[in-house]
Design a protein around this motif. Structure first.
Motif, PDB file in Angstrom:
ATOM      1  N   ILE A  74     -35.420  16.896  81.257  1.00 43.69           N
ATOM      2  CA  ILE A  74     -36.699  16.279  81.648  1.00 43.69           C
ATOM      3  C   ILE A  74     -37.267  17.024  82.843  1.00 43.69           C
ATOM      4  CG2 ILE A  74     -37.863  14.143  82.314  1.00 43.69           C
ATOM      5  CD1 ILE A  74     -36.527  14.002  79.555  1.00 43.69           C
ATOM      6  N   GLN A  75     -38.462  17.556  82.678  1.00 44.14           N
ATOM      7  CA  GLN A  75     -39.112  18.344  83.728  1.00 44.14           C
ATOM      8  C   GLN A  75     -40.345  17.611  84.263  1.00 44.14           C
ATOM      9  OE1 GLN A  75     -37.743  21.012  84.810  1.00 44.14           O
ATOM     10  NE2 GLN A  75     -36.509  21.817  83.135  1.00 44.14           N
ATOM     11  N   GLY A  76     -40.732  17.952  85.464  1.00 45.49           N
ATOM     12  CA  GLY A  76     -42.000  17.496  86.030  1.00 45.49           C
ATOM     13  C   GLY A  76     -42.101  16.007  86.280  1.00 45.49           C
ATOM     14  N   LEU A  77     -41.007  15.370  86.700  1.00 46.87           N
ATOM     15  CA  LEU A  77     -41.066  13.932  86.974  1.00 46.87           C
ATOM     16  C   LEU A  77     -41.895  13.639  88.217  1.00 46.87           C
ATOM     17  CD1 LEU A  77     -37.512  12.411  86.461  1.00 46.87           C
ATOM     18  CD2 LEU A  77     -39.559  11.977  85.144  1.00 46.87           C
ATOM     19  N   VAL A  78     -42.734  12.650  88.116  1.00 42.71           N
ATOM     20  CA  VAL A  78     -43.448  12.104  89.266  1.00 42.71           C
ATOM     21  C   VAL A  78     -42.982  10.664  89.422  1.00 42.71           C
ATOM     22  CG1 VAL A  78     -45.441  13.646  89.033  1.00 42.71           C
ATOM     23  CG2 VAL A  78     -45.444  11.469  87.838  1.00 42.71           C
ATOM     24  N   PRO A  79     -43.194  10.035  90.577  1.00 37.63           N
ATOM     25  CA  PRO A  79     -42.624   8.699  90.810  1.00 37.63           C
ATOM     26  C   PRO A  79     -42.870   7.679  89.705  1.00 37.63           C
ATOM     27  CG  PRO A  79     -43.495   9.550  92.848  1.00 37.63           C
ATOM     28  CD  PRO A  79     -43.881  10.537  91.765  1.00 37.63           C
ATOM     29  N   ARG A  80     -44.067   7.631  89.139  1.00 36.18           N
ATOM     30  CA  ARG A  80     -44.341   6.617  88.106  1.00 36.18           C
ATOM     31  C   ARG A  80     -43.530   6.878  86.839  1.00 36.18           C
ATOM     32  NH1 ARG A  80     -48.681  10.050  87.365  1.00 36.18           N
ATOM     33  NH2 ARG A  80     -48.959  10.682  85.211  1.00 36.18           N
ATOM     34  N   ASP A  81     -43.141   8.135  86.609  1.00 30.34           N
ATOM     35  CA  ASP A  81     -42.355   8.475  85.426  1.00 30.34           C
ATOM     36  C   ASP A  81     -40.906   8.014  85.531  1.00 30.34           C
ATOM     37  OD1 ASP A  81     -44.487   9.731  84.211  1.00 30.34           O
ATOM     38  OD2 ASP A  81     -43.889  11.743  84.839  1.00 30.34           O
ATOM     39  N   CYS A  82     -40.391   7.903  86.744  1.00 28.76           N
ATOM     40  CA  CYS A  82     -38.973   7.560  86.917  1.00 28.76           C
ATOM     41  C   CYS A  82     -38.645   6.204  86.295  1.00 28.76           C
ATOM     42  CB  CYS A  82     -38.599   7.583  88.396  1.00 28.76           C
ATOM     43  SG  CYS A  82     -38.634   9.251  89.083  1.00 28.76           S
ATOM     44  N   LYS A  83     -39.489   5.215  86.536  1.00 26.38           N
ATOM     45  CA  LYS A  83     -39.261   3.883  85.967  1.00 26.38           C
ATOM     46  C   LYS A  83     -39.368   3.936  84.441  1.00 26.38           C
ATOM     47  CE  LYS A  83     -40.882  -0.871  86.144  1.00 26.38           C
ATOM     48  NZ  LYS A  83     -41.866  -1.801  86.664  1.00 26.38           N
ATOM     49  N   ASN A  84     -40.385   4.638  83.936  1.00 23.90           N
ATOM     50  CA  ASN A  84     -40.560   4.761  82.489  1.00 23.90           C
ATOM     51  C   ASN A  84     -39.377   5.461  81.846  1.00 23.90           C
ATOM     52  OD1 ASN A  84     -43.049   3.519  82.642  1.00 23.90           O
ATOM     53  ND2 ASN A  84     -44.188   5.436  82.698  1.00 23.90           N
ATOM     54  N   LEU A  85     -38.886   6.534  82.473  1.00 20.14           N
ATOM     55  CA  LEU A  85     -37.757   7.265  81.922  1.00 20.14           C
ATOM     56  C   LEU A  85     -36.529   6.359  81.827  1.00 20.14           C
ATOM     57  CD1 LEU A  85     -36.483   9.820  80.851  1.00 20.14           C
ATOM     58  CD2 LEU A  85     -36.045  10.523  83.217  1.00 20.14           C
ATOM     59  N   GLY A  86     -36.297   5.549  82.847  1.00 24.30           N
ATOM     60  CA  GLY A  86     -35.184   4.605  82.805  1.00 24.30           C
ATOM     61  C   GLY A  86     -35.309   3.644  81.649  1.00 24.30           C
ATOM     62  N   SER A  87     -36.518   3.148  81.410  1.00 22.61           N
ATOM     63  CA  SER A  87     -36.768   2.218  80.316  1.00 22.61           C
ATOM     64  C   SER A  87     -36.541   2.882  78.959  1.00 22.61           C
ATOM     65  CB  SER A  87     -38.207   1.693  80.411  1.00 22.61           C
ATOM     66  OG  SER A  87     -38.544   0.963  79.266  1.00 22.61           O
ATOM     67  N   TYR A  88     -37.071   4.087  78.774  1.00 15.49           N
ATOM     68  CA  TYR A  88     -36.908   4.786  77.495  1.00 15.49           C
ATOM     69  C   TYR A  88     -35.452   5.155  77.264  1.00 15.49           C
ATOM     70  CZ  TYR A  88     -41.974   5.266  77.940  1.00 15.49           C
ATOM     71  OH  TYR A  88     -43.305   5.018  78.102  1.00 15.49           O
ATOM     72  N   SER A  89     -34.754   5.572  78.330  1.00 16.55           N
ATOM     73  CA  SER A  89     -33.348   5.958  78.151  1.00 16.55           C
ATOM     74  C   SER A  89     -32.495   4.740  77.806  1.00 16.55           C
ATOM     75  CB  SER A  89     -32.812   6.676  79.387  1.00 16.55           C
ATOM     76  OG  SER A  89     -32.691   5.785  80.466  1.00 16.55           O
TER      77      SER A  89
END
Length: 191
Positions: free
Chosen positions: A130-145
């Protein structure tokens, strides 16, 4: 081991193309076999010796430039492009052909679409960097994972560098602290 490296459907900048070339070259230098798969309209060309580059017919890149007027259009186009990419990867990701498939420039969108796609049930390990994470993506990534937690063929890694870091402890996300991505990819593919 034999690896398939899949270039994403997002129009690249030069640095990302060099990263794919670097990973492929490092894997080859470690004694592995590598094939790169790119969109039909990709301009990717490699300098790594012995690298096979295949075009995925029917898979096209898209531009991510958003304006207020085309924001929805870009989102829909991204969704369709990722589904098309995953459909093609399902055709090539066979246990007798590759030991692992690597997506070196994945984003949160990859995980969202993957959580709804049949590719998550494949037999070949899928390594998503996963490249180019910004703060709002961190929560989403946790949810998708979380949705992919029980899918043993899905391996997710986040490089720990730059301004933003993924600080959330998630059992199926590996944090990478060095720039030696090829070594991490081999480890993720064999775990």
């Amino acid at each position: 081991m034999k690896f398939a490296i899949v270039e994403g459907t997002v129009i690249f900048n030069k640095e990302q193309k060099q990263e794919i070339d670097q990973i492929a070259g490092d894997l080859i230098n470690m004694g592995h076999e590598v094939e790169v798969f790119v969109a039909e309209d990709s301009k990717f060309c490699s300098t790594a010796n012995g690298l096979v580059v295949n075009k995925l017919s029917g898979v096209f890149s898209y531009n991510t430039e958003k304006t207020i007027l085309n924001s929805l259009f870009v989102s829909v186009k991204r969704e369709l492009a990722l589904r098309s990419l995953y459909n093609k990867v399902m055709q090539i990701a066979k246990p007798n052909r590759f030991d692992a498939v690597v997506f070196p420039e994945a984003t949160c969108s990859y995980m969202r679409v993957l959580s709804m796609h049949e590719l998550k049930r494949g037999q070949v390990p899928m390594v998503f960097i996963i490249q180019g994470l910004v703060p709002r993506d961190c929560k989403n990534l946790g949810s998708y994972s979380d949705r992919l937690l029980l899918k043993t063929n899905i391996r997710i890694a986040v490089p720990r560098s730059g301004k933003y870091g993924f600080e959330v402890a998630v059992p199926n996300i590996e944090l990478i602290y060095s720039r030696k991505l090829a070594e991490h990819i081999v480890t993720l593919a064999t775990d």
